[in-house]
Design a protein around this motif. Structure first.
Motif, short mmCIF file in Angstrom:
data_model
loop_
_atom_site.label_atom_id
_atom_site.label_comp_id
_atom_site.label_asym_id
_atom_site.label_seq_id
_atom_site.Cartn_x
_atom_site.Cartn_y
_atom_site.Cartn_z
N ILE A 115 0.83 -1.20 0.00
CA ILE A 115 0.00 0.00 0.00
C ILE A 115 0.86 1.26 0.00
CG2 ILE A 115 -1.71 1.31 1.32
CD1 ILE A 115 -2.75 -1.39 2.38
N ALA A 116 1.92 1.25 0.82
CA ALA A 116 2.77 2.44 0.95
C ALA A 116 3.66 2.64 -0.27
CB ALA A 116 3.63 2.32 2.21
N ASN A 117 4.12 1.54 -0.86
CA ASN A 117 5.04 1.63 -1.99
C ASN A 117 4.66 0.58 -3.04
OD1 ASN A 117 7.24 2.45 -3.55
ND2 ASN A 117 8.67 1.10 -2.48
N PRO A 118 3.59 0.82 -3.80
CA PRO A 118 3.11 -0.19 -4.76
C PRO A 118 4.18 -0.51 -5.80
CG PRO A 118 1.49 1.55 -4.47
CD PRO A 118 2.75 2.03 -3.81
N PRO A 119 4.36 -1.80 -6.10
CA PRO A 119 5.35 -2.18 -7.10
C PRO A 119 4.89 -1.85 -8.51
CG PRO A 119 4.13 -4.11 -6.40
CD PRO A 119 3.66 -2.97 -5.54
N VAL A 120 5.83 -1.82 -9.44
CA VAL A 120 5.49 -1.59 -10.85
C VAL A 120 4.79 -2.83 -11.42
CG1 VAL A 120 6.43 -1.09 -13.14
CG2 VAL A 120 7.44 -0.02 -11.12
N VAL A 252 10.34 -13.65 -15.07
CA VAL A 252 10.89 -14.73 -14.25
C VAL A 252 12.30 -14.38 -13.79
CG1 VAL A 252 11.59 -17.16 -14.22
CG2 VAL A 252 9.47 -16.48 -15.37
N ASP A 253 12.55 -14.59 -12.49
CA ASP A 253 13.88 -14.42 -11.92
C ASP A 253 14.09 -15.49 -10.85
OD1 ASP A 253 16.37 -13.35 -11.65
OD2 ASP A 253 15.74 -11.40 -10.91
N ASP A 254 15.32 -15.57 -10.33
CA ASP A 254 15.58 -16.59 -9.31
C ASP A 254 15.17 -16.13 -7.92
OD1 ASP A 254 17.57 -14.66 -9.32
OD2 ASP A 254 19.21 -16.06 -8.96
N VAL A 255 15.49 -14.89 -7.55
CA VAL A 255 15.22 -14.40 -6.20
C VAL A 255 14.65 -12.99 -6.26
CG1 VAL A 255 16.19 -13.91 -3.92
CG2 VAL A 255 17.11 -15.80 -5.27
N LEU A 256 13.68 -12.72 -5.39
CA LEU A 256 13.15 -11.37 -5.21
C LEU A 256 13.64 -10.86 -3.86
CD1 LEU A 256 11.25 -8.99 -5.91
CD2 LEU A 256 9.40 -10.30 -4.84
N THR A 257 14.37 -9.76 -3.87
CA THR A 257 14.88 -9.18 -2.62
C THR A 257 14.09 -7.92 -2.29
OG1 THR A 257 16.64 -8.15 -3.95
CG2 THR A 257 17.18 -10.20 -2.80
N THR A 258 14.58 -6.75 -2.68
CA THR A 258 13.84 -5.52 -2.43
C THR A 258 12.83 -5.22 -3.53
OG1 THR A 258 15.44 -4.12 -3.60
CG2 THR A 258 15.87 -4.58 -1.27
N GLY A 259 12.96 -5.87 -4.68
CA GLY A 259 12.06 -5.61 -5.80
C GLY A 259 12.58 -4.57 -6.77
N ALA A 260 13.79 -4.04 -6.52
CA ALA A 260 14.32 -2.99 -7.39
C ALA A 260 14.55 -3.50 -8.81
CB ALA A 260 15.62 -2.45 -6.81
N THR A 261 15.16 -4.67 -8.94
CA THR A 261 15.42 -5.24 -10.26
C THR A 261 14.11 -5.56 -10.98
OG1 THR A 261 17.52 -6.20 -9.53
CG2 THR A 261 16.52 -7.12 -11.51
N ALA A 262 13.17 -6.18 -10.26
CA ALA A 262 11.88 -6.53 -10.87
C ALA A 262 11.12 -5.28 -11.30
CB ALA A 262 11.06 -7.34 -9.88
N ASN A 263 11.16 -4.23 -10.49
CA ASN A 263 10.46 -2.99 -10.84
C ASN A 263 11.07 -2.35 -12.09
OD1 ASN A 263 8.36 -2.76 -8.95
ND2 ASN A 263 9.75 -1.98 -7.39
N ALA A 264 12.40 -2.32 -12.15
CA ALA A 264 13.06 -1.72 -13.31
C ALA A 264 12.76 -2.52 -14.58
CB ALA A 264 14.56 -1.64 -13.07
N ALA A 265 12.78 -3.84 -14.48
CA ALA A 265 12.49 -4.69 -15.64
C ALA A 265 11.02 -4.56 -16.05
CB ALA A 265 12.83 -6.14 -15.32
#
Length: 289
Positions: A115-120, A252-265
């Motif tokens: 809610i506070a920081n919705p992902p892309v 698809v990725d191997d690990v989700l940490t903070t979500g920075a990579t997933a958000n950018a992609a």
């Protein structure tokens, strides 16, 4: 007369050289006994030979656990002990981030972080927590040249991400920069994405997204530093845009940490024409409390 077409008279049969050749060498009938015997009757024989070969290989090389090397009933599997050591993520969890809840308060709930920081990306799902046996499996795949582990992890990802897969039009891996790909020799996300796509018969676009900037490693960086590090790192190639246009993408990725990579992609995919991006990983970092 030379060059004159042959004349056919009513009631007279004339055979051409092609017809004569066909009479001497007739084309086999697909339903002929010979075709049936070679195509159908031999199929059980081939299957039996393959099964025998698999049994022979299993006799010489008995299947072992992919984590601890203990004996297992089948290849590319985990033993009961290692299976029990994996922290599987199941409902209740945040519908956006996929982070587990300690208490079930009803369907469709979002976590405070979502809610506070919705992902892309629209939704994220992961098989398990990134610790213990799961961490060891990821490290072996990523750094230990154990590319065959993508089969085991990919099977588990299909189960965890079945809701996302059912709505996906295209499977796309998080890419590596060519310099890092050259040093590592393979992209673990691409191996996992290829396995998921193959097992679910979903279209696979390994080059649907490229990494155009060689960023520093994310390990040790804060959330803000990770986001800044990935600014402009991903791009959809022009020749891939028609394939992505209006599609639901399973990233698809191997690990989700903070979500920075997933958000950018995911941001790059949406700018490239995708209608929605969901994320599927094998593991994710979960901070309790």
């Amino acid at each position: 007369m030379t060059g004159q077409l042959p004349v056919s008279f009513e009631g007279e049969e004339r055979s051409s050289p092609a017809a004569a050749t066909a009479e001497k060498n007739p084309i086999p009938d697909p339903a002929s006994p010979r075709r049936i015997f070679s195509g159908v009757a031999l199929r059980p024989v081939r299957l039996a030979l393959r099964a025998g070969l698999r049994n022979l290989v299993a006799l010489v090389y008995p299947p072992v656990c992919v984590a601890c090397r203990a004996a297992t009933g089948e290849a590319q599997a985990l033993c009961a002990h290692c299976w029990g050591e994996i922290g599987f993520i199941e409902r209740p969890y945040c519908e956006r981030l996929g982070t587990p809840f300690a208490v079930d308060l009803g369907p469709g709930l979002l976590s405070p972080a979502a809610i506070a920081n919705p992902p892309v990306f629209a939704r994220a799902r992961a098989v398990c927590r990134f610790d213990g046996v799961a961490r060891e499996l990821v490290h072996r795949l990523k750094y230990g040249d154990r590319a065959e582990l993508a089969i085991t992890l990919g099977r588990m990802m299909v189960q965890a991400g079945h809701e996302l897969i059912a709505e996906a039009d295209l499977v796309v891996p998080v890419p590596l920069h060519r310099a890092r790909l050259w040093s590592r020799r393979f992209n673990q996300a691409a191996l996992l994405a290829g396995t998921v796509a193959r097992l679910t018969a979903r279209p696979y676009a390994p080059a649907g997204l490229v990494r155009v900037r060689h960023t520093r490693r994310q390990v040790g960086l804060s959330r803000a530093q990770r986001a800044n590090n990935l600014q402009g790192a991903f791009q959809v190639p022009e020749n891939a845009r028609p394939q992505l246009e209006g599609r639901r993408i399973l990233l698809v990725d191997d690990v989700l940490t903070t979500g920075a990579t997933a958000n950018a992609a995911a941001r790059a995919l949406l700018r490239g024409g995708a209608r929605q991006v969901d994320l599927l990983t094998f593991a994710r970092v979960v901070t309790d409390g």
